[in-house]
Design a protein around this motif. Structure first.
Motif, mmCIF file in Angstrom:
data_model
loop_
_atom_site.group_PDB
_atom_site.id
_atom_site.type_symbol
_atom_site.label_atom_id
_atom_site.label_comp_id
_atom_site.label_asym_id
_atom_site.label_seq_id
_atom_site.Cartn_x
_atom_site.Cartn_y
_atom_site.Cartn_z
ATOM 1 N N UNK A 1 -12.026 8.116 2.340
ATOM 2 C CA UNK A 1 -10.817 7.222 2.873
ATOM 3 C C UNK A 1 -10.026 7.006 1.429
ATOM 4 N N UNK A 2 -8.855 6.873 1.773
ATOM 5 C CA UNK A 2 -7.876 6.416 0.694
ATOM 6 C C UNK A 2 -7.132 5.118 1.142
ATOM 7 N N UNK A 3 -7.064 4.322 0.502
ATOM 8 C CA UNK A 3 -6.436 2.895 0.886
ATOM 9 C C UNK A 3 -5.459 2.247 0.181
ATOM 10 N N UNK A 4 -4.415 1.741 0.530
ATOM 11 C CA UNK A 4 -3.458 1.009 -0.339
ATOM 12 C C UNK A 4 -3.159 -0.247 0.197
ATOM 13 N N UNK B 1 -0.551 -3.115 9.620
ATOM 14 C CA UNK B 1 -1.705 -2.465 9.327
ATOM 15 C C UNK B 1 -1.440 -1.037 9.674
ATOM 16 N N UNK B 2 -1.761 -0.088 9.020
ATOM 17 C CA UNK B 2 -1.746 1.332 9.314
ATOM 18 C C UNK B 2 -2.988 2.056 9.276
ATOM 19 N N UNK B 3 -3.216 2.962 9.910
ATOM 20 C CA UNK B 3 -4.340 3.867 10.011
ATOM 21 C C UNK B 3 -3.978 5.290 10.210
ATOM 22 N N UNK B 4 -4.130 6.068 9.418
ATOM 23 C CA UNK B 4 -3.897 7.461 9.541
ATOM 24 C C UNK B 4 -5.034 8.345 9.488
ATOM 25 N N UNK B 5 -5.111 9.462 9.735
ATOM 26 C CA UNK B 5 -6.092 10.496 9.538
ATOM 27 C C UNK B 5 -5.997 11.836 9.509
ATOM 28 N N UNK B 6 -6.685 12.808 8.947
ATOM 29 C CA UNK B 6 -6.274 14.132 8.668
ATOM 30 C C UNK B 6 -7.586 14.737 8.530
ATOM 31 N N UNK B 7 -7.561 15.963 8.733
ATOM 32 C CA UNK B 7 -8.800 17.040 8.346
ATOM 33 C C UNK B 7 -8.559 17.520 6.935
ATOM 34 N N UNK B 8 -9.708 18.165 6.465
ATOM 35 C CA UNK B 8 -9.578 18.849 5.230
ATOM 36 C C UNK B 8 -9.485 20.375 5.219
ATOM 37 N N UNK C 1 -1.428 -3.117 4.588
ATOM 38 C CA UNK C 1 -2.637 -2.637 4.310
ATOM 39 C C UNK C 1 -2.609 -1.149 5.051
ATOM 40 N N UNK C 2 -2.726 0.198 4.155
ATOM 41 C CA UNK C 2 -2.703 1.424 4.935
ATOM 42 C C UNK C 2 -3.866 2.096 4.422
ATOM 43 N N UNK C 3 -4.452 2.702 5.269
ATOM 44 C CA UNK C 3 -5.900 3.577 5.248
ATOM 45 C C UNK C 3 -5.581 5.054 5.682
ATOM 46 N N UNK C 4 -5.650 6.007 4.877
ATOM 47 C CA UNK C 4 -5.971 7.435 5.334
ATOM 48 C C UNK C 4 -7.356 7.651 5.559
ATOM 49 N N UNK D 1 -5.731 -3.050 15.141
ATOM 50 C CA UNK D 1 -6.126 -4.487 15.464
ATOM 51 C C UNK D 1 -7.345 -5.120 14.883
ATOM 52 N N UNK D 2 -8.381 -4.263 14.350
ATOM 53 C CA UNK D 2 -9.199 -4.764 13.888
ATOM 54 C C UNK D 2 -8.995 -5.163 12.301
ATOM 55 N N UNK D 3 -8.325 -4.436 11.557
ATOM 56 C CA UNK D 3 -7.536 -4.804 10.086
ATOM 57 C C UNK D 3 -6.836 -6.306 10.490
#
Length: 401
Positions: free
Chosen positions: A390-393, A369-376, A336-339, A356-358
């Protein structure tokens, strides 16, 4: 060794038949036909060679088939440890030859397996071994009969419907205390008692109580050509796993508030996300990604915003629901991967807690489990801090047919 087992489990694999009902083939009898790129008997033997409790294995073959067997097992580990035995005129005689071949090998228990049951597995073997460990002298793996059974006369007219509540279809490996079943076979041979279709029948004839254990619906005997074709299709499906990837995207508007919930973690902030539930944009996107892997629609189909039951609801409910749908369809969640795309708040300090929650919600390991973040980069509605996207795969492996 199972608690209660005090000795070695020998194995007799019966593969001396000609298999006429399977039809002729250039590959030879059905135990040497190829399924999933390997001979049937290769799969059967490998199951026992891979099982750590297996002792010596006697393979009973037709006198004409030694070259076929050698070729079939050429790349099997420990193939040189197999005891090759010539079969007799009947299955009963072949089993007796296999049992005799184990004499002198310190065998205390024996499992007698049809060579053309290639889908025997470790779980079934453990259940049979547990029955022996419990002190039962004879163990028969079996499955309840599910079809309605009819009795007919010689002309084909039905004469009765047979009650099926206590009927079971016998499988192998039928397993015994070694000396007990060898003695029963020797006695049957001496008395020329020949009306037996399996080893449990001989045990019953000899007055030995036979105990049932749960068999396996996959542990089928390959009898006719269609059985072999279906087994080949099944193994090819297993060899090429059904891997599916789903994508999800969601966005929620920001408004004045005291914090946002992302990936199930509340982060204090001077804004909050606007939505019918807790507006966890990350879990919403991941829910859609999971549903996409089995064509189960999207989050709105399952949790419409018009339904007041979901007002203010924690979004983990939605993700857990999607995970159950995936599992019911035969899927295993692999990744599970979330941006997250947001100008604020900062995600970095909370990333580990989010992962950990995912892992907790999906019941998978943290490394999946992966969580990433970026600004616009201050561009667009995200850049103006009007919302978070959010974009998830999700990657899911589905069992083959």
């Amino acid at each position: 060794m199972e608690q209660g087992l005090s000795g070695t489990i020998g194995v007799v694999v019966v593969a001396a038949g000609r298999g006429e009902r399977a039809g002729a083939s250039v590959e030879g009898p059905k135990q040497y036909r190829r399924i999933g790129g390997r001979p049937v008997i290769w799969h059967t033997l490998k199951a026992f060679l891979d099982w750590p409790k297996s002792g010596p294995i006697a393979v009973v073959i037709h006198p004409d088939d030694r070259a076929l067997l050698d070729q079939a097992v050429a790349d099997l580990p420990a193939r040189e440890e197999l005891i090759i035995v010539t079969g007799g005129a009947t299955r009963q005689a072949s089993v007796l030859n296999g049992l005799r071949a184990l004499q002198g090998h310190g065998v205390n228990y024996v499992m007698i397996q049809d060579g053309v049951r290639p889908f025997v597995n470790g779980d079934l073997l453990e259940r049979v071994a547990a029955g022996l460990a419990a002190g039962h002298v004879a163990i028969l793996p079996a499955v309840p009969v599910s079809d309605t059974i009819k009795r007919a006369d010689a002309s084909g007219v039905i004469t009765a419907t047979v009650p099926r509540h206590d009927l079971h279809a016998a499988q192998t490996p039928q397993s015994f205390f070694y000396d007990t079943i060898l003695g029963a076979h020797e006695r049957a041979a001496e008395e020329k008692a020949m009306a037996f279709t399996d080893d449990a029948s001989i045990a019953e004839w000899a007055g030995i109580p036979v105990h049932l254990v749960e068999g396996s619906i996959d542990n089928v005997k390959l009898t006719v050509q269609r059985d072999i074709a279906m087994a080949d299709e099944k193994l090819k499906g297993l060899a090429l796993p059904d891997v599916r990837t789903g994508n999800g995207y969601d966005v929620h508007q920001l408004e004045a508030g005291d914090g946002v919930t992302l990936c199930g973690i509340f982060i204090p902030h001077d804004q909050k996300l606007k939505g019918h539930s807790d507006a966890d944009v990350a879990l919403h996107a991941l829910t859609d990604a999971l549903l996409a892997t089995c064509g189960a629609g999207d989050i709105g189909d399952h949790f419409p915003p018009s339904d007041m039951r979901w007002k203010g609801a924690p979004s983990r409910i939605f993700l857990e629901h999607a995970a159950r749908i995936v599992q019911a369809a035969g899927g295993t969640i692999m990744n599970a991967d979330i941006s997250l795309i947001a100008e604020a708040p900062k995600i970095g300090p909370h990333r580990q807690a989010m992962r950990e929650k995912l892992a907790e919600i999906l019941d998978i390991s943290l490394d999946r489990c992966s969580v990433k973040a970026t600004t616009n980069e201050t561009i667009g509605f995200v850049g103006r801090r009007e919302g978070i996207a959010a974009i998830a795969t999700a990657t899911v492996v589905y069992r083959g047919a």
